[in-house]
Design an enzyme around this catalytic site. Structure first.
Site, short mmCIF file in Angstrom:
data_model
loop_
_atom_site.label_atom_id
_atom_site.label_comp_id
_atom_site.label_asym_id
_atom_site.label_seq_id
_atom_site.Cartn_x
_atom_site.Cartn_y
_atom_site.Cartn_z
N ASP A 1 -10.09 -2.74 0.40
CA ASP A 1 -9.22 -3.87 0.74
C ASP A 1 -8.11 -3.88 -0.31
O ASP A 1 -8.24 -3.28 -1.38
CB ASP A 1 -9.98 -5.19 0.76
C1 BGC Z 1 -6.91 -8.64 3.50
C2 BGC Z 1 -7.14 -7.54 4.52
C3 BGC Z 1 -5.81 -6.95 4.92
C4 BGC Z 1 -5.12 -6.43 3.68
C5 BGC Z 1 -3.78 -5.82 3.97
C6 BGC Z 1 -6.06 -8.17 2.34
O1 BGC Z 1 -5.70 -9.23 1.53
O2 BGC Z 1 -8.16 -9.09 3.01
O3 BGC Z 1 -7.81 -8.04 5.64
O4 BGC Z 1 -6.01 -5.94 5.88
O5 BGC Z 1 -4.91 -7.49 2.77
O6 BGC Z 1 -2.85 -6.79 4.30
#
Ligand code: BGC
Length: 750
Positions: free
Chosen positions: A234
């Site tokens: 993530d």
């Molecule tokens: C979120 C993810 C997301 C990623 C990219 C993170 O903060 O938890 O779900 O895909 O950012 O934007």
């Protein structure tokens, strides 16, 4: 397996260590790294999950700033309420097509985390409190996206069930609970849909960051489930890049440039990280790049995607109640109250936010068929100072109506990625207004827009009808008009329990944790599993949803073939479902399994099958479900495997977890696992195992009258200290059990 023999082995071998390290990090916020001299191009990743958020410029991480317009499909909360894998597959394919059109290789979704608490700020991005349902719906979305030659990223692996302290908190969950509740949706998506990528969670799981949790990322995900794709972090989840690589994380996003690449190169040089580990990860990145190469550009039919978004949103609307068949609307004078009718809330805030291609409002859509309707906003979403006057105006307007349709919901600032809610209430200005409308002469239909469940008590008892629309995407306004006017017969069903009070929810005392830890103390008793086990009243149960018609369930029959011990058990449940009303409708048929009393506490009912049937008035159809041993099993922490207890299982079929229409018992034989019989096993455990009992009795021997010696002949004493381990009893004099005896009976090959 080393990448020397794996995907892209020759290309990986031709890269320097620094290039391999670079390949395992992004090059910027949304792209992998290119290695031009080796012909490796960068690919684009983009959120996800219910539409694209391509930021051609650097991007701001969360939010829609600068993102290209894309169809904003219903959020997971609304999509899930369709219980319709075919439709979700179509939505996935449309998102995949838009990804092709916008040059995206991987869509960052779906999120299949369990709605452990209704307070989780990101519940609108998740499907359900139930793992079976989340897994099937997640797999449908992944298959749809990937049917376009675009990858999906199932997230957030694992136990990311809250936003509070999400980058550090340790989800402290016992293994049975992980295996039965928090992992199965991922397991199903991985094994049934083969996502190109899995995104690890931010949080720690039992103390270890998900991004460097070898048990999760390698032992469970790859060794047990056979995942052969890429694990991406993530955004910002990596704490120690070298430890993450060693644990099985392939790609770090966004790249911690100049820090983690240097750390990786140094670790390989010093021998702290095996080069083969880096090669494997680089090989997986390369394979992802190669997979993405096959995808072709595409053109989008924006109108067709909008129409699909409308169909999906309508199908996710749940008719919670409909007293006196007030819906569909037939009344002449309709008064629409509520700013949300004009200013819809249709998606959540954070990384999933889509810049929609257009937005329907319920007000405009209703006016197409009801040009004379009255509209009053009733409350102000930005200036609470106006609420009193707007409320007065609404009450006056409602007096002249035959029916009032009140559009209520959560304002955007109440729920979002990044923080959890602290309560489940609608804003006071709205409930106060609603109370006043309910005191008026006209029946009130409440239309709700919210991503996570809100409390409906006590007002729902006085409302004539309640439609829960969740956050239905850019076409939600048209969808709700379709359901209100009867163009669409509602068939959405709850994928989470709506409680009477927040305090009734199973995680209430353990959410969101403290001092860096959140203890999943409720264990497997999550959602309806807990409400049903405690027989606790709810506002509306899991699986509930009404229709403008009715359905009958008849003739449940169960066939059994194979066996648990033979590893080929198949239970087939068949029944007939009939539309008993006057209009065509769609029923969501649900099958729950209840285990017999056994060695561990089990929920009274667990969803193990569901299907949708479309029926013309008077028509009936056969419905069939197939179950296997795993559908009956629990995860035994003692034996570290799935176990089926022998006994009579209850197969219950119905229209919600509390509206069971037919039940049948089916006897299942299974040989229970044997306890490990050694000095640490209790005397009772030895005696309940046939071989153990025989060996122990033979070793202890009998007295002159043929009665067992020592404690084996003393029933009263057995009851008191029979739960002592054998080795402990060996230290007690006069019981007939000695250390030599314990050694003898536990000898291998006894
Ligand atoms: C979120 C993810 C997301 C990623 C990219 C993170 O903060 O938890 O779900 O895909 O950012 O934007």
């Amino acid at each position: 397996m080393s990448a020397r023999a794996g995907p892209g082995a020759d290309t990986v071998a031709s890269l320097t260590v620094a290039e391999r390290a670079a390949l395992c990090l992004g090059s910027d916020f949304w792209h992998t790294a290119a290695v031009e001299r080796a012909g490796i191009e960068a690919i684009t990743l983009s959120d996800g999950p219910h539409g694209l958020r391509v930021q051609p410029a650097q991007g701001d991480h969360v939010g829609i700033s600068g993102s290209l317009p894309a169809t904003c499909f219903p959020t997971a909360s609304a999509l899930a309420a369709t219980w319709d894998v075919g439709l979700i597959g179509d939505v996935g394919a449309a998102i995949g097509l838009e990804a092709r059109a916008q040059g995206v290789a991987v869509v960052l979704g779906p999120g299949v985390n369990i709605k452990r608490s209704p307070l989780c700020g990101r519940n609108f991005e998740y499907f359900s409190e139930d793992p079976h349902l989340s897994g099937r719906l997640g797999a449908a979305l992944v298959s749809g996206i990937q049917s376009q030659g675009v990858g999906a990223s199932v997230k957030h692996f694992a136990a990311n069930n809250q936003e509070t302290d999400r980058l550090r908190v340790s989800a402290d969950v016992d293994e049975r609970t992980l295996r039965e509740i928090y992992l199965p949706a991922f397991e199903h998506v991985v094994t049934a849909a083969g996502p190109w990528t899995v995104m690890c969670a931010y949080n720690r799981v039992n103390g270890v960051h998900a991004s460097q949790n070898r048990w999760l990322l390698t032992e469970v995900l790859r060794d047990e489930w056979g995942f052969d794709g890429l694990v991406v972090s993530d955004w910002g989840a990596v704490v120690d890049r070298v430890a993450a690589l060693a644990a099985g994380l392939d790609l770090e996003m966004p790249p911690n440039l100049g820090v983690s690449d240097v750390a990786v190169v140094d670790a390989v040089a010093s021998g702290a990280l095996e080069e083969a580990v880096l090669d494997t990860a680089a090989g997986r990145v390369l394979r992802l790049v190669e997979r993405a190469r096959a995808r072709r550009p595409a053109e989008i039919d924006v109108d067709a995607h909008h129409a699909l978004a409308r169909r999906a949103a309508a199908r996710g609307i749940v008719l919670l109640k409909n007293d006196g068949d007030v819906l569909p609307l037939t009344a002449a004078r309709v008064c629409v109250v509520g700013e949300f009718a004009r200013t819809p809330r249709f998606q959540g805030a954070g990384s999933s936010e889509v810049n929609p291609t257009r937005v329907d409002t319920a007000l405009d859509e209703l006016r197409r068929t009801q040009p004379d309707l009255t509209f009053v906003p009733g409350f102000d979403l930005t200036d609470p100072g106006r609420d009193g006057a707007l409320s007065d105006e609404a009450v006056t307007a409602a007096r002249d109506a035959d029916v009032v349709v009140a559009f209520l919901g959560l304002p955007p600032e109440d729920e979002s990625e990044g923080f959890d809610r602290t309560h489940m209430d609608l804003p006071a200005a709205q409930t106060t207004l609603l109370d006043r409308l309910l005191d008026g002469p006209a029946p009130v239909v409440v239309v709700l827009a919210n991503g996570s469940a809100v409390l409906l008590t006590p007002w729902h008892e006085r409302a004539a009808a309640v439609l829960e629309c969740w956050l239905g995407g850019q076409a939600a306004g048209g969808a709700v008009a379709d359901v209100l006017t009867g163009v669409v017969n509602p068939s959405g069903r709850l994928t989470e329990t709506i409680p009477l009070r927040l305090q009734d929810t199973p995680s209430y005392l353990n959410f969101p944790g403290e001092e860096g830890h959140v203890r999943y103390g409720e264990g497997v008793f999550v959602g309806y599993r807990a409400f049903d086990a405690a027989d606790r009243p709810v506002a509306y149960p899991f699986g509930h949803g009404l229709s403008y018609t009715g359905f009958d369930y008849t003739d449940l029959a169960i066939d059994t073939a194979g066996s648990v011990d033979g590893d080929d058990l198949v239970l087939t449940a068949r029944l007939t479902v009939t539309n008993t009303g006057a209009v065509a409708g769609r029923e969501v048929v649900q099958l729950y399994v209840g285990a017999p009393p056994g060695r561990v506490a089990r929920p009274p009912r667990e969803l193990r099958g569901f299907t949708t049937v479309d029926l013309a008035p008077g028509d009936g159809t056969a419905v069939e479900f197939t179950l296997g041993a795993r559908d009956l099993a629990y995860w035994s922490t003692a034996h570290r495997r799935w176990v089926v207890d022998p006994g009579t299982y209850r197969i219950a079929v119905g229209a919600s977890s509390r509206d069971i229409r037919l039940t049948s018992g089916v006897h299942v034989d299974a040989t229970p696992p044997r306890p490990r019989l050694d000095g640490s096993a209790t005397l009772q455990e030895w005696l309940t195992d046939p071989d153990g009992e025989a060996a122990l009795r033979a070793a202890v021997g009998t007295d002159g009258d043929g009665r067992p010696k020592g404690i084996l002949g003393d029933v009263a004493l057995l009851r008191v200290i029979g739960n002592f381990p054998l080795a402990t009893l060996a230290a007690f004099p006069g019981l007939g059990i000695t250390h030599d005896l314990v050694r003898d009976v536990t000898r291998p090959g006894r």
